[in-house]
Design a protein around this motif. Structure first.
Motif, short mmCIF file in Angstrom:
data_model
loop_
_atom_site.label_atom_id
_atom_site.label_comp_id
_atom_site.label_asym_id
_atom_site.label_seq_id
_atom_site.Cartn_x
_atom_site.Cartn_y
_atom_site.Cartn_z
N VAL A 81 -14.78 -55.46 -13.66
CA VAL A 81 -14.20 -54.64 -12.60
C VAL A 81 -12.92 -54.02 -13.14
O VAL A 81 -12.04 -54.72 -13.64
N LEU A 82 -12.83 -52.70 -13.04
CA LEU A 82 -11.62 -51.98 -13.43
C LEU A 82 -10.91 -51.54 -12.15
O LEU A 82 -11.55 -51.01 -11.24
N LYS A 83 -9.61 -51.76 -12.09
CA LYS A 83 -8.84 -51.39 -10.90
C LYS A 83 -7.84 -50.30 -11.25
O LYS A 83 -7.25 -50.30 -12.32
N ALA A 84 -7.65 -49.38 -10.31
CA ALA A 84 -6.62 -48.36 -10.46
C ALA A 84 -5.26 -49.04 -10.42
O ALA A 84 -5.08 -50.06 -9.74
N HIS A 85 -4.29 -48.50 -11.13
CA HIS A 85 -2.95 -49.11 -11.16
C HIS A 85 -2.23 -48.96 -9.82
O HIS A 85 -1.51 -49.85 -9.40
N ASN A 86 -2.40 -47.82 -9.15
CA ASN A 86 -1.75 -47.58 -7.86
C ASN A 86 -2.80 -47.26 -6.81
O ASN A 86 -2.83 -46.15 -6.27
N PRO A 87 -3.67 -48.21 -6.46
CA PRO A 87 -4.78 -47.89 -5.56
C PRO A 87 -4.37 -47.58 -4.14
O PRO A 87 -5.11 -46.96 -3.40
N PHE A 88 -3.18 -47.97 -3.72
CA PHE A 88 -2.79 -47.77 -2.33
C PHE A 88 -1.70 -46.71 -2.18
O PHE A 88 -1.08 -46.61 -1.15
N ARG A 89 -1.49 -45.91 -3.23
CA ARG A 89 -0.53 -44.83 -3.16
C ARG A 89 -0.97 -43.84 -2.09
O ARG A 89 -2.12 -43.44 -2.04
#
Length: 129
Positions: A20-28
């Motif tokens: 699983v790859l996650k965005a660094h700022n997913p809740f921006r």
């Protein structure tokens, strides 16, 4: 994949490996003022898109699925920066947040159908969600 994370599966007839790859700022969040041009949505991070491309690099074929517009952002990124990696993209499909099991079952069926049609699918196929 969506704008917050991508589930990558490398599989063959017997084995499966996932990450699983996650965005660094997913809740921006970007607030939209009345009368302003644009949707008010934050653009997907280029680093996130690059990490997805790195994860599918070296595969013979891959399938891109997920909800919303994130899929199209990845395709545009590939068209602009890495068109040679776009050639291995076997298909783009809308799916509303499938479980990992549903995603893997769907990818296996899709690649089996592509293989019957003579597509370039073999060991090393990946399915980003």
């Amino acid at each position: 994949m969506d704008s917050k994370e991508a589930h990558i599966f490398r599989f063959n007839a017997v084995d499966v490996e996932g990450e699983v790859l996650k965005a660094h700022n997913p809740f921006r969040k970007v607030h939209h003022k009345a009368g302003a041009i644009g949707s008010g949505h934050a653009a997907i991070e280029r680093d996130f898109l690059d990490r997805i491309v790195d994860a599918v690099r070296g595969t013979t074929s891959w399938l891109l699925v997920g909800p919303g517009q994130a899929k199209q952002a990845l395709v545009r990124h590939l068209e602009e920066h890495l068109p040679h990696d776009l050639k291995r993209l076997a298909g783009i499909e809308a799916m509303d947040h499938p479980t990992d099991g549903e995603l893997l079952a769907h990818a296996r069926r899709a690649f089996k159908a592509i293989d019957r049609m003579g597509g370039p699918v073999g060991e090393g196929a990946r399915a980003p969600h």
